[in-house]
Design an enzyme around this catalytic site. Structure first.
Site, PDB file in Angstrom:
ATOM      1  N   TYR A 154      59.058  50.515  23.568  1.00  0.00           N
ATOM      2  CA  TYR A 154      60.168  49.404  23.832  1.00  0.00           C
ATOM      3  C   TYR A 154      61.609  50.307  24.087  1.00  0.00           C
ATOM      4  CZ  TYR A 154      56.746  45.971  22.903  1.00  0.00           C
ATOM      5  OH  TYR A 154      55.481  45.410  22.611  1.00  0.00           O
ATOM      6  N   HIS A 212      49.183  51.218  19.599  1.00  0.00           N
ATOM      7  CA  HIS A 212      49.646  50.366  20.553  1.00  0.00           C
ATOM      8  C   HIS A 212      48.468  49.885  21.521  1.00  0.00           C
ATOM      9  CE1 HIS A 212      53.577  48.856  22.932  1.00  0.00           C
ATOM     10  NE2 HIS A 212      52.525  48.053  22.914  1.00  0.00           N
TER      11      HIS A 212
HETATM   12  N1  NAP Z   1      51.092  44.870  21.826  1.00  0.00           N
HETATM   13  C1  NAP Z   1      51.103  44.931  23.105  1.00  0.00           C
HETATM   14  O1  NAP Z   1      50.697  45.460  23.938  1.00  0.00           O
HETATM   15  C2  NAP Z   1      52.328  44.011  23.453  1.00  0.00           C
HETATM   16  C3  NAP Z   1      52.305  43.457  24.842  1.00  0.00           C
HETATM   17  C4  NAP Z   1      53.155  42.429  25.242  1.00  0.00           C
HETATM   18  C5  NAP Z   1      53.993  42.096  24.504  1.00  0.00           C
HETATM   19  N2  NAP Z   1      54.107  42.291  23.133  1.00  0.00           N
HETATM   20  C6  NAP Z   1      54.600  41.714  22.182  1.00  0.00           C
HETATM   21  O2  NAP Z   1      54.919  40.325  22.409  1.00  0.00           O
HETATM   22  C7  NAP Z   1      56.492  39.973  22.599  1.00  0.00           C
HETATM   23  C8  NAP Z   1      56.199  38.670  23.236  1.00  0.00           C
HETATM   24  O3  NAP Z   1      55.708  38.700  24.527  1.00  0.00           O
HETATM   25  P1  NAP Z   1      56.306  38.928  25.994  1.00  0.00           P
HETATM   26  O4  NAP Z   1      57.629  39.825  25.854  1.00  0.00           O
HETATM   27  O5  NAP Z   1      55.325  39.525  26.972  1.00  0.00           O
HETATM   28  O6  NAP Z   1      56.331  37.498  26.378  1.00  0.00           O
HETATM   29  P2  NAP Z   1      56.214  35.806  26.030  1.00  0.00           P
HETATM   30  O7  NAP Z   1      57.252  35.857  24.499  1.00  0.00           O
HETATM   31  O8  NAP Z   1      55.075  35.304  26.261  1.00  0.00           O
HETATM   32  O9  NAP Z   1      57.336  35.284  27.166  1.00  0.00           O
HETATM   33  C9  NAP Z   1      58.791  35.907  27.124  1.00  0.00           C
HETATM   34  C10 NAP Z   1      59.293  35.018  28.343  1.00  0.00           C
HETATM   35  O10 NAP Z   1      59.313  33.534  27.953  1.00  0.00           O
HETATM   36  C11 NAP Z   1      60.796  33.445  27.804  1.00  0.00           C
HETATM   37  N3  NAP Z   1      61.290  32.480  26.846  1.00  0.00           N
HETATM   38  C12 NAP Z   1      61.150  32.474  25.598  1.00  0.00           C
HETATM   39  N4  NAP Z   1      61.523  31.584  25.050  1.00  0.00           N
HETATM   40  C13 NAP Z   1      61.900  30.472  25.935  1.00  0.00           C
HETATM   41  C14 NAP Z   1      62.428  29.125  25.724  1.00  0.00           C
HETATM   42  N5  NAP Z   1      62.468  28.535  24.508  1.00  0.00           N
HETATM   43  N6  NAP Z   1      62.672  28.538  26.771  1.00  0.00           N
HETATM   44  C15 NAP Z   1      62.476  29.025  28.084  1.00  0.00           C
HETATM   45  N7  NAP Z   1      62.129  30.453  28.283  1.00  0.00           N
HETATM   46  C16 NAP Z   1      61.821  30.886  27.225  1.00  0.00           C
HETATM   47  C17 NAP Z   1      61.948  34.613  27.909  1.00  0.00           C
HETATM   48  O11 NAP Z   1      63.093  34.342  28.682  1.00  0.00           O
HETATM   49  P3  NAP Z   1      64.399  34.663  27.829  1.00  0.00           P
HETATM   50  O12 NAP Z   1      64.425  35.984  27.480  1.00  0.00           O
HETATM   51  O13 NAP Z   1      65.198  34.255  28.874  1.00  0.00           O
HETATM   52  O14 NAP Z   1      64.355  33.683  26.759  1.00  0.00           O
HETATM   53  C18 NAP Z   1      60.880  35.439  28.568  1.00  0.00           C
HETATM   54  O15 NAP Z   1      60.918  35.412  29.994  1.00  0.00           O
HETATM   55  C19 NAP Z   1      56.819  41.014  23.186  1.00  0.00           C
HETATM   56  O16 NAP Z   1      58.188  41.030  23.399  1.00  0.00           O
HETATM   57  C20 NAP Z   1      56.451  42.312  22.370  1.00  0.00           C
HETATM   58  O17 NAP Z   1      57.043  42.193  21.089  1.00  0.00           O
HETATM   59  C21 NAP Z   1      52.980  43.168  22.788  1.00  0.00           C
END
Ligand code: NAP
Length: 284
Positions: free
Chosen positions: A51, A109
């Protein structure tokens, strides 16, 4: 309140049920996001070498005003690292970049490098990376160790040769994408599942069917989706740098009925749109 609730890993380390995801929070903004989250009550922060924000996340942790031992900081060994020496150096690199004396949880990862996701045979490389994590764990640098995106055969490869079994498997889990068999397998091996992308990376936000279910609980779609992953018994890791969203994402103290849990599980697969280019949303 969910922010005060924890799971206990197989090595008795406790982990907060709700964490802050930080993918796509740029390094220069990560420290403030972490401070905001900690001020709201978050105690679990998830980052990764990939990241490019470990520096900012670590700075946020160090300047949060909350004692280090009250915070749970996770990072991930880059997916491309599949040999022991490089893994050892990268683990020490994360400690240095974070500027922390220890890491609470470090994960491999992905079982394959991203450019070969679900491709070739990296069994030996994963065993080497795992040995580096085990040694750092035994040396007290990392309190718990785990994997991410590992399927059953990837876990069996580690379990058949390890001296410390993985404590965690972080997986793509959200309404419409519930790998129930893999979750059950992890449970059977005492491996805690962490749900990443619990809001489907944003793809589910405008889903009207999910909106209608959320309304029944007086909840928003993100709240319902986060609650869904928690009720599966997983850690939930929603990402946001917006303090309003952080606050509302932690207001999930309602209970989804069995019927609605089934409906959310059986939701048709989400269309991740332009994000399909990322290996984790490629359907592989
Ligand atoms: N291990 C892996 O391979 C892997 C892969 C993907 C993700 N991850 C981890 O999982 C975490 C979460 O996954 P993600 O980042 O893919 O997506 P997510 O948490 O499923 O969704 C994030 C999206 O939702 C929006 N959001 C969040 N809260 C909100 C709310 N209350 N109201 C409206 N919109 C909202 C965010 O916008 P805003 O930012 O504008 O709030 C962003 O666009 C990552 O950050 C990472 O730490 C791990």
């Amino acid at each position: 309140m969910i922010l005060n609730e924890t799971y206990t890993l197989s090595n008795d380390v406790t982990i907060p049920k709700l964490g802050l995801g930080t993918w796509f929070i740029e390094d220069g903004k990560a420290a403030q996001a972490v401070r905001d989250a900690v001020a709201i009550g978050y105690r679990n922060i998830d980052t990764a070498q990939a990241y490019d924000n470990e520096h900012g996340v670590g700075a946020g942790v160090r300047t949060s005003g909350v004692a280090r031992d009250e915070l749970f900081v996770s990072t991930k060994l880059a997916a491309e690292i599949k040999d022991y020496d490089t893994a050892v150096a990268a683990i020490d690199g994360s400690l240095k970049t974070l500027g922390l004396g220890h890491i609470d949880l470090m994960l491999i990862h992905s079982p394959q490098p991203w450019d070969d996701f679900r491709g070739g045979d990296y069994a030996e490389g994963n065993r080497q990376a795992w040995r580096a994590l085990e040694e750092a764990h035994k040396a007290g640098k990392i309190r718990a160790i785990g994997v991410s995106n590992f399927q059953q055969q990837d876990l069996e490869n580690i379990l058949s040769s390890c001296t410390v079994a993985p404590h965690v498997n972080q997986l793509l889990v959200h309404a419409g994408n519930t790998p129930a068999e893999l979750i059950a397998y992890c449970e059977s091996k005492d491996i805690l599942v962490e749900a990443y992308s619990p809001i489907a990376h944003g793809a589910i936000l405008k889903n009207q069917y999910v909106q209608a279910i959320a309304e029944k609980y007086g909840a928003t779609v993100p709240q319902l989706c986060i609650r869904y992953t928690l009720e599966l018994g997983a850690v939930s890791l929603p990402k946001t740098a917006n303090p309003e969203h952080m606050r509302s994402n932690a207001e999930v103290d309602f209970v989804i009925s069995d019927e609605d849990m089934d409906a959310l599980r059986d939701l048709p697969a989400q269309d991740y749109g332009e994000h399909r280019e990322f290996p984790v949303y490629s359907g592989k």
